[in-house]
Structures are given as C-alpha cells and as structure tokens.
Motif scaffolding. Structure first.
Motif, PDB file in Angstrom:
ATOM      1  N   SER A  89       0.833  -1.214   0.000  1.00 25.21           N
ATOM      2  CA  SER A  89       0.000   0.000   0.000  1.00 25.21           C
ATOM      3  C   SER A  89       0.862   1.257   0.000  1.00 25.21           C
ATOM      4  O   SER A  89       0.550   2.232  -0.683  1.00 25.21           O
ATOM      5  N   ASN A  90       1.939   1.212   0.770  1.00 23.89           N
ATOM      6  CA  ASN A  90       2.825   2.378   0.870  1.00 23.89           C
ATOM      7  C   ASN A  90       4.095   2.227   0.052  1.00 23.89           C
ATOM      8  O   ASN A  90       4.970   3.097   0.122  1.00 23.89           O
ATOM      9  N   LYS A  91       4.210   1.121  -0.689  1.00 20.33           N
ATOM     10  CA  LYS A  91       5.376   0.862  -1.543  1.00 20.33           C
ATOM     11  C   LYS A  91       6.680   1.008  -0.764  1.00 20.33           C
ATOM     12  O   LYS A  91       7.605   1.713  -1.169  1.00 20.33           O
ATOM     13  N   SER A  92       6.726   0.304   0.395  1.00 19.53           N
ATOM     14  CA  SER A  92       7.897   0.426   1.253  1.00 19.53           C
ATOM     15  C   SER A  92       8.308  -0.924   1.819  1.00 19.53           C
ATOM     16  O   SER A  92       7.521  -1.869   1.866  1.00 19.53           O
ATOM     17  N   THR A  93       9.558  -0.985   2.255  1.00 17.36           N
ATOM     18  CA  THR A  93      10.104  -2.190   2.866  1.00 17.36           C
ATOM     19  C   THR A  93      11.271  -1.809   3.758  1.00 17.36           C
ATOM     20  O   THR A  93      11.671  -0.641   3.809  1.00 17.36           O
ATOM     21  N   SER A  94      11.812  -2.799   4.448  1.00 21.76           N
ATOM     22  CA  SER A  94      13.052  -2.607   5.195  1.00 21.76           C
ATOM     23  C   SER A  94      13.966  -3.787   4.910  1.00 21.76           C
ATOM     24  O   SER A  94      13.506  -4.893   4.636  1.00 21.76           O
ATOM     25  N   ILE A 129      12.723   2.659   1.351  1.00 25.76           N
ATOM     26  CA  ILE A 129      13.437   1.551   1.975  1.00 25.76           C
ATOM     27  C   ILE A 129      14.045   2.046   3.281  1.00 25.76           C
ATOM     28  O   ILE A 129      14.615   3.138   3.333  1.00 25.76           O
ATOM     29  N   GLU A 130      13.900   1.229   4.315  1.00 25.33           N
ATOM     30  CA  GLU A 130      14.517   1.529   5.613  1.00 25.33           C
ATOM     31  C   GLU A 130      15.549   0.471   5.960  1.00 25.33           C
ATOM     32  O   GLU A 130      15.420  -0.690   5.566  1.00 25.33           O
ATOM     33  N   PRO A 144      24.294   1.623   5.507  1.00 31.83           N
ATOM     34  CA  PRO A 144      23.372   2.629   4.971  1.00 31.83           C
ATOM     35  C   PRO A 144      24.037   4.002   4.807  1.00 31.83           C
ATOM     36  O   PRO A 144      23.712   4.727   3.860  1.00 31.83           O
ATOM     37  N   VAL A 145      24.943   4.342   5.690  1.00 30.07           N
ATOM     38  CA  VAL A 145      25.646   5.626   5.556  1.00 30.07           C
ATOM     39  C   VAL A 145      26.422   5.647   4.243  1.00 30.07           C
ATOM     40  O   VAL A 145      26.356   6.614   3.470  1.00 30.07           O
ATOM     41  N   ARG A 146      27.162   4.573   3.966  1.00 28.50           N
ATOM     42  CA  ARG A 146      27.965   4.467   2.749  1.00 28.50           C
ATOM     43  C   ARG A 146      27.102   4.559   1.491  1.00 28.50           C
ATOM     44  O   ARG A 146      27.529   5.098   0.473  1.00 28.50           O
ATOM     45  N   LEU A 147      25.872   4.043   1.564  1.00 23.55           N
ATOM     46  CA  LEU A 147      24.992   4.018   0.398  1.00 23.55           C
ATOM     47  C   LEU A 147      24.153   5.280   0.238  1.00 23.55           C
ATOM     48  O   LEU A 147      23.371   5.377  -0.706  1.00 23.55           O
ATOM     49  N   GLY A 148      24.291   6.222   1.156  1.00 26.02           N
ATOM     50  CA  GLY A 148      23.577   7.482   1.021  1.00 26.02           C
ATOM     51  C   GLY A 148      22.200   7.517   1.662  1.00 26.02           C
ATOM     52  O   GLY A 148      21.424   8.437   1.412  1.00 26.02           O
ATOM     53  N   PHE A 149      21.889   6.537   2.502  1.00 24.56           N
ATOM     54  CA  PHE A 149      20.645   6.603   3.279  1.00 24.56           C
ATOM     55  C   PHE A 149      20.746   7.771   4.257  1.00 24.56           C
ATOM     56  O   PHE A 149      21.839   8.111   4.717  1.00 24.56           O
ATOM     57  N   GLN A 150      19.617   8.353   4.591  1.00 23.44           N
ATOM     58  CA  GLN A 150      19.579   9.452   5.551  1.00 23.44           C
ATOM     59  C   GLN A 150      19.184   8.911   6.919  1.00 23.44           C
ATOM     60  O   GLN A 150      18.232   8.128   7.017  1.00 23.44           O
ATOM     61  N   GLN A 151      19.899   9.331   7.956  1.00 28.35           N
ATOM     62  CA  GLN A 151      19.482   8.950   9.305  1.00 28.35           C
ATOM     63  C   GLN A 151      18.251   9.769   9.648  1.00 28.35           C
ATOM     64  O   GLN A 151      18.288  10.993   9.661  1.00 28.35           O
ATOM     65  N   GLU A 152      17.144   9.082   9.898  1.00 25.30           N
ATOM     66  CA  GLU A 152      15.871   9.753  10.107  1.00 25.30           C
ATOM     67  C   GLU A 152      15.396   9.738  11.548  1.00 25.30           C
ATOM     68  O   GLU A 152      14.511  10.506  11.901  1.00 25.30           O
ATOM     69  N   GLY A 153      15.941   8.864  12.341  1.00 30.72           N
ATOM     70  CA  GLY A 153      15.447   8.816  13.704  1.00 30.72           C
ATOM     71  C   GLY A 153      16.294   7.955  14.615  1.00 30.72           C
ATOM     72  O   GLY A 153      17.179   7.223  14.184  1.00 30.72           O
ATOM     73  N   VAL A 170      17.238   4.686  12.647  1.00 24.27           N
ATOM     74  CA  VAL A 170      16.458   4.402  11.456  1.00 24.27           C
ATOM     75  C   VAL A 170      17.072   5.196  10.310  1.00 24.27           C
ATOM     76  O   VAL A 170      17.214   6.418  10.401  1.00 24.27           O
ATOM     77  N   PHE A 171      17.452   4.479   9.262  1.00 29.24           N
ATOM     78  CA  PHE A 171      17.978   5.099   8.052  1.00 29.24           C
ATOM     79  C   PHE A 171      16.960   4.879   6.948  1.00 29.24           C
ATOM     80  O   PHE A 171      16.391   3.788   6.828  1.00 29.24           O
ATOM     81  N   GLY A 172      16.711   5.885   6.133  1.00 29.42           N
ATOM     82  CA  GLY A 172      15.739   5.758   5.063  1.00 29.42           C
ATOM     83  C   GLY A 172      16.249   6.303   3.751  1.00 29.42           C
ATOM     84  O   GLY A 172      17.138   7.154   3.706  1.00 29.42           O
TER      85      GLY A 172
END
Length: 182
Positions: A89-94, A129-130, A144-153, A170-172
């Motif tokens: 529904s939200n097109k998301s995963t982790s 993606i989280e 996730p840092v290396r891949l450019g994910f943002q730390q969100e929480g 949480v990285f997103g």
C-alpha cells in the motif's frame, strides 16, 4: 527462483531447503560475532532450525512479501540479506542482513545492499526503503551511511537483546533520492 548477479564473485540467490546445511554451518561458525546483535542466534541450534527458517522464507517469497537471499561469494555462502516484508500500500520495505565472520571486510554487504536497493526501486517499483541498526553496531551502521541513506530517527529501547534493551537508528531512502543521490 530469485537470483541477482552482482559481479563475477558475488551473487544473491533465494535460500532453498538444500542450503540448510551450509546456512547452519555458517551460522554456527559465526555464532559468537552474530550473537552480539542478532536475537535469533540462540534459537538456531540445529540444521533443522535453519531448514525451518528457509521454509518460512520460501513462504514469504510465495506470498510476494519479500525474500531472504543467500549472499554467495566465490560460490560459498557468506551471509544473508532480505526484506522484512513489503508494505505494498505504501510501496515500502526494510532490509535486514548479516555476514559470516570470515567474510567481513570485503565490501560484500555494501554491494549486496546496493543490489537489493536497486532491485526494490527498479524491479519491485517500491518508493521507500529503511534499514534499522543498533546504535552501537558501527559495522552495520556503516552500510546505509555508505549508500547514502539518511538517518531519520533514533528509537529508544527498540529491541530486547538477551539481557538489555538497545536503541536503534532508522535510516531511510526514497526512490527519488536513489543510491548516493542518483
């Protein structure tokens, strides 16, 4: 069956029952290092436990709810990477992952995660993606840092790990940002 060739040495392949011995051996050999961050290690005591895990992951795949793939390095099982279900529904995963202790420091997990992110955005057409990591797990957090994910929480006491609660970051990443902002 799902497979994704990353390069000449690395391939992701859906875990199958025939991999239970290899999976258990890798888990057992890496037990001490994995136990620090993974709560399921103490419940994986026999090849039958690994076979049961694989059975559950095959059901997950058949429900179109994600997958768990072996990370194969030079034809040897090196670790596991997969999706913790898909919210269509939200097109998301982790993404969750672990690597056997003899395979660290080769860039395998970064390449595997990058491939899974690419697959999720381009093949599954997901939007978000989280990756969650324990705040003290520096090796896992580096991915996730290396891949450019943002730390969100920062989630306080997010997981009970044997004898204590641990916090998670949480990285997103969303599709429009892509890997490293591409």
């Amino acid at each position: 069956m799902f497979s994704y060739k990353i390069d000449e040495d690395i391939e992701l392949r859906l875990l199958e029952h025939r991999h239970a011995d290899q999976l258990f051996q890798l888990t057992d050999q890496s037990r001490e290092s994995l136990r620090e961050w993974l709560p399921w290690i103490d419940f994986t005591r026999t090849v039958a436990d690994s076979k049961n895990f694989i059975g559950g992951t095959l059901q997950q795949f058949s429900r179109n709810d994600g997958f768990q793939a072996g990370i194969w390095y030079k034809r040897e099982l090196a670790g596991v990477i997969g999706l913790h279900g898909i919210n269509w529904s939200n097109k998301s995963t982790s993404i969750g992952y672990w690597l056997g202790s003899g395979f660290e420091g080769k860039g395998l997990m970064t390449k595997a995660c990058q491939a899974v992110v690419d697959y999720c955005f381009n093949e599954l057409e997901l939007n978000r993606i989280e990756i969650r990591t324990a705040t003290e797990n520096k090796k896992s957090m580096a991915i996730p840092v290396r891949l450019g994910f943002q730390q969100e929480g920062h989630l306080k006491q997010a997981e009970w790990l044997y004898n204590k609660f641990v916090d998670h970051y949480v990285f997103g990443m969303v599709k429009v940002d892509g890997i490293n902002g591409k």
